[in-house]
Each structure stands twice: as structure tokens, then as C-alpha cells.
Design a protein around this motif. Structure first.
Motif, mmCIF file in Angstrom:
data_model
loop_
_atom_site.group_PDB
_atom_site.id
_atom_site.type_symbol
_atom_site.label_atom_id
_atom_site.label_comp_id
_atom_site.label_asym_id
_atom_site.label_seq_id
_atom_site.Cartn_x
_atom_site.Cartn_y
_atom_site.Cartn_z
ATOM 1 N N PRO A 18 74.927 34.613 54.590
ATOM 2 C CA PRO A 18 76.362 34.293 54.522
ATOM 3 C C PRO A 18 76.661 32.803 54.543
ATOM 4 O O PRO A 18 77.613 32.350 53.930
ATOM 5 C CB PRO A 18 76.942 34.976 55.763
ATOM 6 C CG PRO A 18 75.970 36.046 56.096
ATOM 7 C CD PRO A 18 74.624 35.527 55.679
ATOM 8 N N SER A 19 75.844 32.040 55.231
ATOM 9 C CA SER A 19 76.137 30.606 55.336
ATOM 10 C C SER A 19 75.831 29.879 54.037
ATOM 11 O O SER A 19 76.187 28.722 53.869
ATOM 12 C CB SER A 19 75.344 29.987 56.478
ATOM 13 O OG SER A 19 73.960 30.028 56.197
ATOM 14 N N ASN A 38 76.783 31.198 51.047
ATOM 15 C CA ASN A 38 77.552 31.967 50.078
ATOM 16 C C ASN A 38 78.266 31.044 49.122
ATOM 17 O O ASN A 38 79.324 30.509 49.417
ATOM 18 C CB ASN A 38 78.545 32.867 50.808
ATOM 19 C CG ASN A 38 79.091 33.923 49.893
ATOM 20 O OD1 ASN A 38 79.038 33.787 48.682
ATOM 21 N ND2 ASN A 38 79.612 34.981 50.457
ATOM 22 N N TYR A 39 77.697 30.840 47.971
ATOM 23 C CA TYR A 39 78.247 29.905 47.010
ATOM 24 C C TYR A 39 79.182 30.558 46.017
ATOM 25 O O TYR A 39 79.624 29.942 45.084
ATOM 26 C CB TYR A 39 77.118 29.182 46.278
ATOM 27 C CG TYR A 39 76.318 28.288 47.196
ATOM 28 C CD1 TYR A 39 75.025 28.608 47.534
ATOM 29 C CD2 TYR A 39 76.883 27.139 47.726
ATOM 30 C CE1 TYR A 39 74.296 27.799 48.391
ATOM 31 C CE2 TYR A 39 76.162 26.323 48.575
ATOM 32 C CZ TYR A 39 74.866 26.656 48.907
ATOM 33 O OH TYR A 39 74.151 25.858 49.741
ATOM 34 N N GLY A 40 79.448 31.804 46.212
ATOM 35 C CA GLY A 40 80.379 32.454 45.301
ATOM 36 C C GLY A 40 79.678 33.504 44.477
ATOM 37 O O GLY A 40 78.523 33.366 44.122
#
Lengths: 113, 117
Positions: free
Chosen positions: B100-101, B103-105
Motif C-alpha cells: 500500500p505504501s 501505491n502509484y495508481g
């Protein structure tokens, strides 16, 4: 309740006008912020994103957005719109402790030639 | 292919009919998401897979909705006994990371427009 608000539902501009679309979110904690665009008949595409650092981020096609933490806002801007910018624009928030995105209801932009 | 592929593009179902919607994510993408987009609304989260594991199904609106990703690639969203309120565009998205950290899209597919009559 946690939410993402886009206050402008429909915006109509003439070419070369400046654009600002508002986005406010209500999530506490650290968030990642995104703007997606959906051109007519096409899928959602990433326009720009903010994770950390400089609160002014630049995306594709001349778009930029500014993160103002104190206002829980991430407004999208473009100095001079073109007819080809006609599309639906969605603001999205990702709380970094989770995977899902929370989307706003979208803003429909129509640019008149 | 280079993108996320969804099929069918359009589906008309009679009320009470079962439907199955397919998503082919980008090859190698770990994470896969399903969203529901009602007319005039933004996409709303349905469920999330990391490889074959369904880690979050909190957004599924009822037990008529079921999703699977048995081999960690293709996913199917099944809706049993469709109702008119199920009419929406169902979007699939995939991401290369399961962290999750980072998460670039997502990369979204074009969606399946389901109309229940």
C-alpha cells in the motif's frame, strides 16, 4: 463519514480559459492523492498523483494540482484549456494503510471551441 | 496485451439472471480491484485481490456478488439473481505492487456496462 467531495459537477469553458476543479477529502492520517480523467468512451487514466514532498505536482497535458494539507484539498488546475480536455475528471484518495481508492463523484468538463 | 482487458463490454441481463464479468489484468500485476460505477457517480470499491487471495471484500453490496481470481491472474465477478439496482459499469483495475505504501495508481480497464431489465 469519510468522503471525497468534488464541488463542481459540470463546468463549461471556452478554449484558452483557465481551469480549477475543487477536491476536498475528509480522511485523517496520511493519504495519497490522485486525479483521473475519463475521455468520452475511454477508460479512466491517471492524470497526476501526490505522495509527499512538493505540494504542487505536475501531470500530463499541462495539468497541475496543489495539495493544501490544512484545507484537506487537492485542486486541479490548467492555465489554458483545449477542446480536447473535454472529459470527466475524478479526484481519488488512497489511505496509505489500505489499498482501495475513494473517488469523488466526478466533474464533467466541456470545452467549447 | 498492454492494458487491462474486460469482457463483455456490454451486458444486458433480465432481472433474476446470473452474470459473469471477466477481467484480464496486466501481466504480472499483483493487485486486482473491482469497482462499481453507477450513473453520475464515481467508482466505488467492491473487492481487492493480491495474487489469488481475496484480501478485502468489504465493498460487495450483498451475498449475490462473488469474485474470484483462482490463479492470480484473470478474475471473474459474478452477480447472482441480478436486480435493477445492479445496473452500473463494473471496472477492473490492476497494480504492479501489493504494498500500500507504494501505491502509484491503478491501471483501469474500460469496464463492463451491465443493464438489468
Amino acid at each position: 463519514a469519510q468522503s471525497v467531495s468534488q464541488h463542481n459537477h459540470h463546468v463549461i469553458l471556452s478554449e484558452a480559459a483557465s481551469l480549477e476543479l475543487g477536491c476536498n477529502y475528509s480522511y485523517g492520517g496520511t493519504v495519497n492523492l490522485f486525479w483521473y480523467v475519463q475521455y468520452p468512451g475511454q477508460h479512466l487514466q491517471l492524470l497526476l498523483k501526490y505522495f509527499s514532498g512538493d505540494p504542487l505536482v505536475k501531470g500530463i497535458k499541462g495539468f497541475e494540482a496543489e495539495f493544501i494539507k490544512s484545507k484537506f484539498s487537492f485542486n486541479l488546475r490548467k492555465p489554458s484549456v483545449q477542446w480536447s480536455d473535454t472529459a470527466e475528471y475524478f479526484c481519488a484518495v488512497n489511505v496509505i494503510t489500505g489499498n482501495q481508492f475513494y473517488f469523488g463523484t466526478g466533474t464533467s468538463l466541456t470545452v467549447i471551441p | 496485451g498492454a492494458g487491462v482487458s474486460q469482457s463483455p463490454r456490454y451486458k444486458v441481463a433480465k432481472r433474476g439472471q446470473d452474470v459473469a464479468l471477466r477481467c484480464d489484468p496486466i501481466s504480472g500485476h499483483v493487485s486486482l480491484f473491482w469497482y462499481q460505477q453507477a450513473l453520475g457517480q464515481g467508482p466505488e470499491f467492491l473487492t481487492y485481490f493480491q495474487n489469488e487471495a481475496q484480501l478485502d471484500k468489504s465493498g460487495l453490496p450483498s451475498d449475490r456478488f462473488f469474485a474470484e481470481r483462482p490463479e492470480g491472474s484473470v478474475s471473474t465477478l459474478k452477480i447472482q439473481r441480478t436486480q435493477q439496482e445492479d445496473s452500473a459499469v463494473y471496472l477492473c483495475a490492476s497494480s504492479s505492487t501489493g504494498n500500500p505504501s507504494l501505491n502509484y495508481g491503478y491501471t483501469f480497464g474500460s469496464g463492463t456496462r451491465l443493464t438489468v431489465v
